[in-house]
Design a protein around this motif. Structure first.
Motif, PDB file in Angstrom:
ATOM      1  N   LEU A  98      -8.912  13.379 -22.876  1.00 38.49           N
ATOM      2  CA  LEU A  98     -10.118  12.613 -22.577  1.00 38.49           C
ATOM      3  C   LEU A  98     -11.168  12.899 -23.637  1.00 38.49           C
ATOM      4  O   LEU A  98     -11.254  14.016 -24.160  1.00 38.49           O
ATOM      5  CB  LEU A  98     -10.661  12.993 -21.202  1.00 38.49           C
ATOM      6  N   ARG A 105     -15.687   6.975 -16.321  1.00 41.70           N
ATOM      7  CA  ARG A 105     -15.621   5.514 -16.379  1.00 41.70           C
ATOM      8  C   ARG A 105     -15.466   5.037 -17.821  1.00 41.70           C
ATOM      9  O   ARG A 105     -14.643   4.156 -18.123  1.00 41.70           O
ATOM     10  CB  ARG A 105     -16.878   4.896 -15.771  1.00 41.70           C
ATOM     11  N   ASN A 107     -14.205   6.636 -20.348  1.00 39.97           N
ATOM     12  CA  ASN A 107     -12.863   6.960 -20.831  1.00 39.97           C
ATOM     13  C   ASN A 107     -11.857   5.908 -20.376  1.00 39.97           C
ATOM     14  O   ASN A 107     -10.986   5.490 -21.147  1.00 39.97           O
ATOM     15  CB  ASN A 107     -12.445   8.348 -20.329  1.00 39.97           C
ATOM     16  N   ILE A 108     -11.977   5.471 -19.132  1.00 38.33           N
ATOM     17  CA  ILE A 108     -11.067   4.464 -18.603  1.00 38.33           C
ATOM     18  C   ILE A 108     -11.248   3.128 -19.327  1.00 38.33           C
ATOM     19  O   ILE A 108     -10.296   2.357 -19.496  1.00 38.33           O
ATOM     20  CB  ILE A 108     -11.272   4.308 -17.082  1.00 38.33           C
ATOM     21  N   GLU A 109     -12.455   2.869 -19.805  1.00 36.48           N
ATOM     22  CA  GLU A 109     -12.755   1.602 -20.457  1.00 36.48           C
ATOM     23  C   GLU A 109     -12.208   1.505 -21.886  1.00 36.48           C
ATOM     24  O   GLU A 109     -12.257   0.427 -22.486  1.00 36.48           O
ATOM     25  CB  GLU A 109     -14.272   1.368 -20.485  1.00 36.48           C
ATOM     26  N   LEU A 110     -11.662   2.594 -22.426  1.00 33.63           N
ATOM     27  CA  LEU A 110     -11.244   2.598 -23.833  1.00 33.63           C
ATOM     28  C   LEU A 110     -10.263   1.465 -24.161  1.00 33.63           C
ATOM     29  O   LEU A 110     -10.462   0.709 -25.118  1.00 33.63           O
ATOM     30  CB  LEU A 110     -10.609   3.941 -24.187  1.00 33.63           C
ATOM     31  N   ALA A 126     -12.805  -0.636 -14.465  1.00 35.69           N
ATOM     32  CA  ALA A 126     -12.780   0.831 -14.467  1.00 35.69           C
ATOM     33  C   ALA A 126     -13.064   1.375 -13.075  1.00 35.69           C
ATOM     34  O   ALA A 126     -12.395   2.314 -12.612  1.00 35.69           O
ATOM     35  CB  ALA A 126     -13.793   1.380 -15.473  1.00 35.69           C
ATOM     36  N   VAL A 154      -8.009  10.663 -14.113  1.00 34.86           N
ATOM     37  CA  VAL A 154      -8.723   9.784 -15.041  1.00 34.86           C
ATOM     38  C   VAL A 154      -7.778   9.293 -16.134  1.00 34.86           C
ATOM     39  O   VAL A 154      -7.784   8.116 -16.508  1.00 34.86           O
ATOM     40  CB  VAL A 154      -9.943  10.495 -15.661  1.00 34.86           C
ATOM     41  N   ARG A 158      -6.895   5.508 -16.897  1.00 32.53           N
ATOM     42  CA  ARG A 158      -7.120   4.929 -18.234  1.00 32.53           C
ATOM     43  C   ARG A 158      -5.876   4.195 -18.726  1.00 32.53           C
ATOM     44  O   ARG A 158      -5.971   3.108 -19.298  1.00 32.53           O
ATOM     45  CB  ARG A 158      -7.502   6.033 -19.218  1.00 32.53           C
ATOM     46  N   SER A 159      -4.703   4.789 -18.478  1.00 31.35           N
ATOM     47  CA  SER A 159      -3.465   4.171 -18.949  1.00 31.35           C
ATOM     48  C   SER A 159      -3.077   2.941 -18.145  1.00 31.35           C
ATOM     49  O   SER A 159      -2.392   2.052 -18.652  1.00 31.35           O
ATOM     50  CB  SER A 159      -2.326   5.198 -18.908  1.00 31.35           C
TER      51      SER A 159
END
Length: 282
Positions: A98, A105, A107-110, A126, A154, A158-159
């Motif tokens: 991460l 949030r 990080n998930i949006e990457l 997210a 998380v 994210r994936s």
């Protein structure tokens, strides 16, 4: 909890005759990490890959993720060759990876940013996946404010958030304590059932392999080849699956397949050490 075996879908990921070699400095030839690996993963399937230490499990995941290229053979995703990293594959590593300066949030949006999705929609997606992994209300926390298990949730969110075709997981729970690991195993099965994602999960834990997988592929010691594929025909009912006779039978079958490979690997290692000692003494 009941998990029925799903009917097999069409082939999603095809691995055909794959080998991987690495040069050895000062050696007489390359080191063969993988050799003639062939395996198919069907749409919506949960496949677990196990093998002794050094059998090439993580090397194979690097090839599937497009982080390295095979020395021989081919890997197809939906009939198309994998030639590099892509958003059609989500990867979850043992270490959470991460970004410490971004919230959970963010990080998930990457991956959503890489897809060009607008900010408001990114946030909504997210938050949806934070809820899916049981972290609703934690979107504004930074990684240092989260436990190890929460960080891995998380990473999984994210994936999943950018909707990959396949989720590749490289011993994602290995660094966690036993209680957290079992909790996340249940969480992952719940997520798999609710999303229908195709998952390839790598582990060195036999119990984890039997508990999670619909099918377990066993790798030999180096060079890694597919030694056997074991169908996991457990119908999970109640909370004591790991104590069932079915579970113990399958665990013993996979343990027996692995034990001979571990013994062989240890023997080869002793021979290599002896050869090195002899050369040093000459």
């Amino acid at each position: 909890m009941t998990t029925a075996i799903r009917p097999a879908g069409p082939v999603k990921l095809s691995i055909s005759g794959v080998g991987k070699e690495f040069p050895v400095r000062g050696g007489s030839g390359p080191m063969h990490a993988l050799q003639d690996v062939s395996l198919e993963l069907r749409t919506g399937e949960f496949l677990v890959l196990v093998g002794p230490s050094g059998s090439g499990k993580s090397t194979l995941l690097d090839l599937l993720g497009g982080l390295a290229a095979p020395s021989s053979g081919q890997i197809l995703l939906d009939g198309r060759p994998i030639t590099g990293p892509g958003l059609d594959r989500g990867i979850v590593f043992q270490q959470y990876a991460l970004l410490p300066w971004r919230t959970a949030r963010a990080n998930i949006e990457l991956g959503l940013e890489a897809k060009g999705i607008r900010r408001r929609q990114r946030r909504a997606i997210a938050d949806e996946y934070l809820d899916l992994v049981g972290l609703g209300g934690f979107g504004d926390r930074y990684p240092h404010e989260l436990s190890g298990g929460m960080k891995q949730r998380v990473a999984i969110a994210r994936s999943l958030a950018f909707d990959p075709e396949v989720l590749l997981m490289d011993e994602p729970f290995a660094a966690l304590d036993a209680q957290t690991r079992e909790s996340l195993q249940d969480e992952l099965l719940r997520i798999w059932r609710s999303t229908g994602k195709t998952i390839l999960f790598i582990t060195h834990g036999i119990d984890e392999a039997v508990y999670l997988g619909q099918r377990v592929a066993v790798l030999t010691s180096r060079p890694g080849r597919i030694k056997a594929e074991v169908t996991i025909d457990i119908v999970r009912e109640g909370d004591d699956v790991r104590s069932s006779e079915q579970f113990r039978r399958l665990r013993h079958e996979i343990w027996s397949l692995l034990q001979s490979e571990v013994t062989r690997a240890q023997g080869l290692e002793r021979l290599a050490v002896s050869a090195g000692t002899g050369a040093a003494g000459q």
